[in-house]
Design a protein around this motif. Sequence first.
Motif, PDB file in Angstrom:
ATOM      1  N   CYS B 352       0.828  -1.212   0.000  1.00 37.30           N
ATOM      2  CA  CYS B 352       0.000   0.000   0.000  1.00 37.30           C
ATOM      3  C   CYS B 352       0.858   1.255   0.000  1.00 37.30           C
ATOM      4  CB  CYS B 352      -0.964  -0.006   1.184  1.00 37.30           C
ATOM      5  SG  CYS B 352      -0.161  -0.049   2.792  1.00 37.30           S
ATOM      6  N   CYS B 412      -1.469  -7.847  -0.297  1.00 36.25           N
ATOM      7  CA  CYS B 412      -0.383  -7.354   0.567  1.00 36.25           C
ATOM      8  C   CYS B 412       0.897  -8.157   0.356  1.00 36.25           C
ATOM      9  CB  CYS B 412      -0.789  -7.461   2.026  1.00 36.25           C
ATOM     10  SG  CYS B 412      -2.187  -6.420   2.457  1.00 36.25           S
ATOM     11  N   CYS B 415       4.696  -7.882   1.826  1.00 34.34           N
ATOM     12  CA  CYS B 415       4.799  -6.786   2.792  1.00 34.34           C
ATOM     13  C   CYS B 415       4.674  -7.344   4.203  1.00 34.34           C
ATOM     14  CB  CYS B 415       3.712  -5.746   2.554  1.00 34.34           C
ATOM     15  SG  CYS B 415       3.677  -4.482   3.819  1.00 34.34           S
ATOM     16  N   ASN B 434       6.704  -0.823   3.831  1.00 33.38           N
ATOM     17  CA  ASN B 434       6.852   0.234   4.828  1.00 33.38           C
ATOM     18  C   ASN B 434       7.451  -0.201   6.156  1.00 33.38           C
ATOM     19  OD1 ASN B 434       4.628  -1.199   5.913  1.00 33.38           O
ATOM     20  ND2 ASN B 434       3.257   0.006   4.631  1.00 33.38           N
TER      21      ASN B 434
HETATM   22  S1  SF4 Z   1       0.146  -5.598   5.083  1.00 34.37           S
HETATM   23 FE1  SF4 Z   1       1.432  -4.129   4.004  1.00 34.37          FE
HETATM   24  S2  SF4 Z   1       0.386  -3.756   2.086  1.00 34.37           S
HETATM   25 FE2  SF4 Z   1      -1.091  -4.699   3.448  1.00 34.37          FE
HETATM   26  S3  SF4 Z   1      -2.160  -2.990   4.395  1.00 34.37           S
HETATM   27 FE3  SF4 Z   1      -0.498  -3.585   5.773  1.00 34.37          FE
HETATM   28  S4  SF4 Z   1       1.200  -2.295   5.202  1.00 34.37           S
HETATM   29 FE4  SF4 Z   1      -0.278  -2.196   3.531  1.00 34.37          FE
END
Ligand code: SF4
Lengths: 224, 476
Positions: B352, B412, B415, B434
């Motif tokens: 994201c 996702c 991540c 992130n």
């Molecule tokens: S897992 Fe990663 S990509 Fe998915 S919502 Fe959380 S931070 Fe965003």
Amino acid sequence: MKPFDTVTSVAAWIDEDAIDTDIIFPARFLLLLDKEGLGKHAFHERRNDPRQSTPFILDRPPYDKAEILVAAQDFGTGSSREQAVWALADFGLRCVIAESFGEIFFANCFKNGVLPVRLSPDDIAVVREAAQREELVTIDLPTQEVRLASGVVIGFEIEPYRKDALLNGLDEIGSIQRDDGADIAAFEEKQKRRAPWLYYSEEQLAHFNDLGEEILGEPTGKSG
Amino acid sequence: MTDKTEPQTLYEKVWADHVVKTYDNGTDLLYVDRHLVQEVSSPQAFKGLKQAGRPMHRPDAHISVADHAVPTQGRGHPLREGLAASQVARLYENAREYGVPYIPMQDRRHGIVHVIGPELAFTLPGVVLVCGDSHTCTHGAFGAIAFGIGASECECVFATQVLRQQRQKTMRIRLEGVRPEGVEVKDMILAVIAEIGIGGGVGHAIEYAGSAVRDLSMEQRMTLCNMSIEAGSRIGMVAPDEKTFAYLEGRPLAPKGADWEAALDYWRSLPSDPDAVFDREVVIDVSTLSPFVSWGTTPEECAPIAGTVPDPSDVEDEGRRARMQRSVEYMGLTPGMALSDLTVDRVFIGSCTNGRIEDLRQAAEVVAGRKVSPGIDAMVVPGSAAVRAQAESEGLDKIFVEAGFSWRASGCSMCVGMNDDRLTPGQRCASTSNRNFEGRQGIGGRTHLMSPPMAAAAAIAGHLVDVRSLKKGAVE
Ligand code: SF4
């Protein structure tokens, strides 16, 4: 929710900053569907680290029975997963003391009868020393004090509404429905008039009528 | 709508317009306009609702989608039985039972909650939007108050559409100047986190302002706001402007006709008043930045790519030193070593933070006509099905596949490592996500955060590298 009043126990400690919620509760256990029984996964990687010579503190008597955890700075940062609090609570922890907390973790604690206490680094050092001597530590929410066996008393701050919720073990949703229902209805009426675009038209909702019917093919290319 | 005459910030205006009531103890009851529901934080919330026999207050205020646990390949087939399949199935059952729209993983509207909210215009300026996910701050890019909540709060929103909240203090982060070549918005936000620290934003709602922010596209603003939580703040906002409106106009859930005009009038009133006062101000000159990579296991442990791994023994504070020592060991580093000497095993482009079309275009530009370094497992995971379709229509998928990347379906993915896409112990990954936390991308995995062009460059070079040297064709 279990009300919180006073807790007296030995305190476990982790003298390391930025213990994030991925460390407290690793992501792969997030696939579990329940709140209950998550304590066995708390700090999973730290507890099962083959490189460590002594067991993780929460597996070492008398700290395996600790109801208080003394941490350092930025405890519970990162992911919003409430599983981190459920796991600590299931493990038997009722109170976490730290210099600072991740904000969502902090809020989640209060929903589960866990008291997060913010203390200065100096005060934390004093409590940690008591913890290392295996002395009993008392957390007294009504008087907002941490009391040590040595007689040292450390005051702490807590927002009054959060204190009330913990002391009474309030069912927040129930109390909102009971006390604020009419206000919510009035707000919605007003908002529909002043910002009607916030309420969907039939046409907009129809955007979801064919959900799942339009199936995409597999992505092209090699699979890795 | 806001009739206060004293100057207010964007955050204060939106907040004031959502206060249902103020309690004697000073907290507010805040109305929630929009709630994104995903599979990880909702099962317990639905269960609580069910056990208490409570109805859902307003089913049309929610959209549900499974994004964390879904596989990124083999989507045409039912999920293999197991925990992930049960979790996805549970979301579907709950959504059906309570009348909430549910977007299946094969649908053209599927994607990560924080990517599809804006795509559908479920996200709008001036709304209060929540999700049981900390990166909900992403939606602040539209001038919304958007924040992550825990599962208990999700349950409260289901049942009541409100939350008891305390208004935050305000912080303005002004990003001024012109970004040098090769410096991306990811570098800007990593620089912000390095500047204020992972706890720097606690208790504050951030507003990003300044010329370098106004210059950003909507997608870039989302990347910026996305990592506010990595600076400790649940909320990061950008004032809505003509770019915001142009992005939203005509999207499926955007207001139409007279509603659109009325909404525009309101949205134009939202930016912070010129003389509004913030509790804290930070100014960063982006013209001095260079591409960043993280070296440690907190997002503030990052440095310019030309830098070296710092030495924990230089740090005085004990808790901090212990943490840094742990980071260096966990990441398999030696103090003083050059960051560009770190070879990588995996490359992940997605999430994201950086899984939108502009991110993929930037990465593809670096990759085009080149090959992934031998032995590296590199993947691109579009943030949504719409991003994937757009990329395929532009031929980006071919560029990636020809270079040796794996091209996947939306989610996702790596991540968070809740599906099959994860690092194995000791693997080092250049990632556009992130969080570089221990074990975040798989047990024992080592994550280096960076921008999409930097991750693409690492895939080509086989090690962390300044993308600018690659662009000049100076790769060794
Ligand atoms: S897992 Fe990663 S990509 Fe998915 S919502 Fe959380 S931070 Fe965003």
